[in-house]
Scaffold this motif. Sequence first.
Motif, PDB file in Angstrom:
ATOM      1  N   ASN A  15      41.731  47.455  33.544  1.00  0.00           N
ATOM      2  CA  ASN A  15      42.274  48.571  33.639  1.00  0.00           C
ATOM      3  C   ASN A  15      41.352  49.142  34.958  1.00  0.00           C
ATOM      4  O   ASN A  15      40.377  48.739  34.938  1.00  0.00           O
ATOM      5  CB  ASN A  15      42.055  49.887  31.921  1.00  0.00           C
ATOM      6  N   ASN A  21      43.537  54.521  35.666  1.00  0.00           N
ATOM      7  CA  ASN A  21      43.639  53.033  34.603  1.00  0.00           C
ATOM      8  C   ASN A  21      43.861  52.795  34.348  1.00  0.00           C
ATOM      9  O   ASN A  21      44.320  52.379  32.930  1.00  0.00           O
ATOM     10  CB  ASN A  21      42.605  54.747  33.525  1.00  0.00           C
ATOM     11  N   ARG A  22      44.835  52.201  34.961  1.00  0.00           N
ATOM     12  CA  ARG A  22      46.250  51.208  34.310  1.00  0.00           C
ATOM     13  C   ARG A  22      45.369  49.941  34.635  1.00  0.00           C
ATOM     14  O   ARG A  22      45.015  49.957  36.093  1.00  0.00           O
ATOM     15  CB  ARG A  22      47.569  51.884  34.644  1.00  0.00           C
ATOM     16  N   THR A  23      46.843  48.271  34.678  1.00  0.00           N
ATOM     17  CA  THR A  23      46.684  47.177  35.090  1.00  0.00           C
ATOM     18  C   THR A  23      48.044  47.398  36.587  1.00  0.00           C
ATOM     19  O   THR A  23      48.637  48.459  35.894  1.00  0.00           O
ATOM     20  CB  THR A  23      46.949  46.113  34.483  1.00  0.00           C
ATOM     21  N   LYS A 378      48.511  46.166  27.849  1.00  0.00           N
ATOM     22  CA  LYS A 378      48.388  46.690  26.594  1.00  0.00           C
ATOM     23  C   LYS A 378      50.128  46.598  26.133  1.00  0.00           C
ATOM     24  O   LYS A 378      49.392  46.272  24.608  1.00  0.00           O
ATOM     25  CB  LYS A 378      48.848  48.287  27.262  1.00  0.00           C
TER      26      LYS A 378
END
Length: 400
Positions: A15, A21-23, A378
């Motif tokens: 992240n 806050n994500r890939t 995720k």
Amino acid sequence: MKYLIVLGDGMADKNIPELDNRTPLDYADTPAMDKYSKLSEIGMVRTVPEGMAPGSDTANLSVLGYNPREYYTGRSPLEALSIGVDMKPTDVALRCNIVTVSTDDLPYEEKTIIDHSSSEISTEDAAVLLEAVRKELETDIYKFYVGTSYRHLTIWDKGEVVELTPPHDVLGQVIGQYLPKTEALREMMKKSYDILSNHPINVERMKKGLNPANSIWFWGAGTRPALAPFVEKTGHTGAMISAVDLLKGIAVGADMKVVEVEGANGGLDTNYEGKADAAVEALLKDDLDFAYIHLEAPDEMGHQGSFERKVQAIENLDKRIIKRVTEQLEAAGTDFRMLVLPDHPTPVAIRTHVSDPVPYMLYDSTNKQSHTWNYNEKEAQESGNYIDKGYTIINHLFEK
């Protein structure tokens, strides 16, 4: 039934605050993967065996069904196969990158490695620079061969498989402690800086704001590999579509068809459409069972530490390869199974590979059962599907 692997090298990540806050894989706009993920099996697979270095060599061998513990003899020997170098049993192959080290007046050992790819140098420029190195340093013991972009080859007659550090593992660090312990290798690297630092090509590159390709860097030592033919191992004929010598070398060793695509260069500006069309041609026109499309760009952007460019590489993979291939196969009325995955993560925060498991997506065009899964790290973890032995995932692809 036709079979396809689309591999985004280094595509998996952690992240990133700047991406909500994500890939990059989760953040990227990927309509094709979003469409097929709802009809696919989603899960995680460990492509790099415990205790082995997380490289594209071990990981891609694994994805193709070759247990790295059994088949891996080093990275450079696989690249030697692609270049067409016939290694003797006593030869040791070394990866010979052309890299950028700092241009300060410090002694070579105190310089810092700036860029493992020299601003993604073209093969044409790199070939001129390697020829300058070859004229000064080549002997009966050490021979130099041109590869692709910054990736080249040295063959060491009656050599040793010595421990060497990949340059992308020490970006931004002082190089002294990472130089080869073997004096001859270390001295050639030092001399290469003297040969290349003021070469006319590098003078021009610096005028253009590009990193100078001012040093060679040895790593990836290994002996001649012996891979079982892919068709004997799997019962399926196959083709490899990649810009990099490593993947083409694996294919040569496995007696797969190697498809050369004009404009495929291993960078962000590679010929995506050409790769997609080459895979379709291999499957439909050449009537092969299986095609492997390898895209280097996500890995390169991870090494550069650029989450923006990594997102772009993933979006290109989705819209210019996956969408294009699947539309053509569907238009032809061909049933197919498609596996999408990275070989390993290359987190932009650390700019090098890690051995964590990676997310996979396995689509079957005959499957009509839908769900709500999206393809990202995720949700792949949350799915509960996990393949511990990465070299078995290709059997999963070929299952009825």
